[in-house]
Design a protein around this motif. Sequence first.
Motif, PDB file in Angstrom:
ATOM      1  N   ASP A 107       0.807  -1.222   0.000  1.00  0.00           N
ATOM      2  CA  ASP A 107       0.000   0.000   0.000  1.00  0.00           C
ATOM      3  C   ASP A 107       0.839   1.271   0.000  1.00  0.00           C
ATOM      4  O   ASP A 107       0.566   2.215  -0.756  1.00  0.00           O
ATOM      5  N   SER A 151      -3.227  -3.182  -5.155  1.00  0.00           N
ATOM      6  CA  SER A 151      -3.058  -3.256  -3.706  1.00  0.00           C
ATOM      7  C   SER A 151      -4.356  -2.849  -3.004  1.00  0.00           C
ATOM      8  O   SER A 151      -5.331  -2.443  -3.635  1.00  0.00           O
ATOM      9  N   THR A 152      -4.339  -2.918  -1.673  1.00  0.00           N
ATOM     10  CA  THR A 152      -5.506  -2.512  -0.892  1.00  0.00           C
ATOM     11  C   THR A 152      -5.715  -0.995  -0.939  1.00  0.00           C
ATOM     12  O   THR A 152      -6.850  -0.518  -0.810  1.00  0.00           O
ATOM     13  N   ARG A 159      -8.915   1.214  -2.590  1.00  0.00           N
ATOM     14  CA  ARG A 159     -10.081   0.404  -2.965  1.00  0.00           C
ATOM     15  C   ARG A 159     -11.392   0.995  -2.470  1.00  0.00           C
ATOM     16  O   ARG A 159     -12.440   0.751  -3.072  1.00  0.00           O
ATOM     17  N   THR A 160     -11.352   1.728  -1.389  1.00  0.00           N
ATOM     18  CA  THR A 160     -12.578   2.377  -0.901  1.00  0.00           C
ATOM     19  C   THR A 160     -12.534   3.890  -1.102  1.00  0.00           C
ATOM     20  O   THR A 160     -13.367   4.607  -0.556  1.00  0.00           O
ATOM     21  N   SER A 194      -9.129   0.521  -9.058  1.00  0.00           N
ATOM     22  CA  SER A 194      -8.572  -0.420  -8.089  1.00  0.00           C
ATOM     23  C   SER A 194      -9.172  -1.805  -8.304  1.00  0.00           C
ATOM     24  O   SER A 194     -10.403  -1.964  -8.345  1.00  0.00           O
ATOM     25  N   GLY A 196      -9.906  -7.122  -3.990  1.00  0.00           N
ATOM     26  CA  GLY A 196      -9.175  -8.206  -3.350  1.00  0.00           C
ATOM     27  C   GLY A 196      -9.785  -9.538  -3.709  1.00  0.00           C
ATOM     28  O   GLY A 196     -10.971  -9.635  -4.035  1.00  0.00           O
ATOM     29  N   HIS A 205      -9.225  -8.567   8.751  1.00  0.00           N
ATOM     30  CA  HIS A 205      -8.640  -8.796   7.431  1.00  0.00           C
ATOM     31  C   HIS A 205      -8.731  -7.526   6.576  1.00  0.00           C
ATOM     32  O   HIS A 205      -9.722  -6.788   6.624  1.00  0.00           O
ATOM     33  N   LYS A 206      -7.696  -7.278   5.780  1.00  0.00           N
ATOM     34  CA  LYS A 206      -7.614  -6.011   5.031  1.00  0.00           C
ATOM     35  C   LYS A 206      -8.681  -5.863   3.951  1.00  0.00           C
ATOM     36  O   LYS A 206      -8.911  -4.756   3.445  1.00  0.00           O
ATOM     37  N   HIS A 207      -9.369  -6.944   3.561  1.00  0.00           N
ATOM     38  CA  HIS A 207     -10.418  -6.836   2.549  1.00  0.00           C
ATOM     39  C   HIS A 207     -11.773  -6.421   3.132  1.00  0.00           C
ATOM     40  O   HIS A 207     -12.710  -6.149   2.378  1.00  0.00           O
ATOM     41  N   GLU A 255     -13.714  -3.023   1.867  1.00  0.00           N
ATOM     42  CA  GLU A 255     -14.309  -3.088   0.530  1.00  0.00           C
ATOM     43  C   GLU A 255     -15.448  -4.104   0.488  1.00  0.00           C
ATOM     44  O   GLU A 255     -16.427  -3.918  -0.244  1.00  0.00           O
TER      45      GLU A 255
END
Length: 317
Positions: free
Chosen positions: A60, A81-82, A85-86, A111, A114, A181-183, A186
């Motif tokens: 990121d 990457s993350t 994304r938002t 973007s 994920g 979790h990083k997803h 989104e």
Amino acid sequence: MKYKVFVDGKDGTTGLKLFEYLSRLSDIEILRIDPGKRKDPEERSKFLNAADIAFLCLPDSAAKEAVSLVKNEKTKIINASTAFRTDKNWAFGLPELKNQRELIRTASRVSVPGCHATGLILTVRPLIEAGILQKDYPVTCYSVTGYTGAGKSGIEEYENPELAAAKNLHVPRHYALHLNHKHLPEMQLYSGLLYEPLFTPIKANYAQGIAMSVPLISRSLPKNYSAKDVHEVLATYFESERFVRVMPFDSEAYLDEGHFLITECNNTNRLEIFVFGQNDKINIISRYDNLGKGASGAAIQNMNLMLGFDEGNGLAC
């Protein structure tokens, strides 16, 4: 006319797979940076600004730095990457969502979703839009994924026999157990949920392929919807899509003596959705390649839209 494409971060799994896709396309010229200068901001800036499309396959922080280096308004960026994304200034690269394809076509910043988010969003969003699933439903989901989703370090870990034996990597492993979790951001935003789902990913000892499971209880839905009702909504939503297929409701023929086959979509950009259930229990499972529709394949699909190519250019269904 050939379009110039630069992949920033080509040594990771997503970047390497992107090079594989791009090398097959006659209308693409790949810009290649000197490996010794791939972390040099000045050199990267030259390549980023010379490209028609720049793919960011970076952590990121490095992705954010890369964006700051782009001064050429003609350079379009696809971020894997993350990061972003938002971000509302970036189009979310999931064309199969309603009205999303046109946003991607006209965007200069996109973007890629994920891998875990892709399956969750494509199963939940249509149900919310149809009124079958309420926005405040307490969604739980879990995925089983191949170890390539862990990136270069994960691959080295699993493919080192001594290390794999020492760490018992032959058995599946749950992770992200702190539920951060990083997803998740989104997943919530683009599925239309008011709250983040309770998500548990599971990493297993095979290279690639992912199955995302979303169980529902019909007695907790606005009406007593059946598994077949859910199937019909999903089938209608995706009926004209090339890469998302809703499999027949009676899916026994696609199982192996009752067992689900996770890797059947490997090496394609295809995502298949199955709906199982009886009485008030419903289980939706989507399967796809975590390196295909879950990463590099989706990135190429977005590039095709942004450059005005056929959406399936270079991709296997």
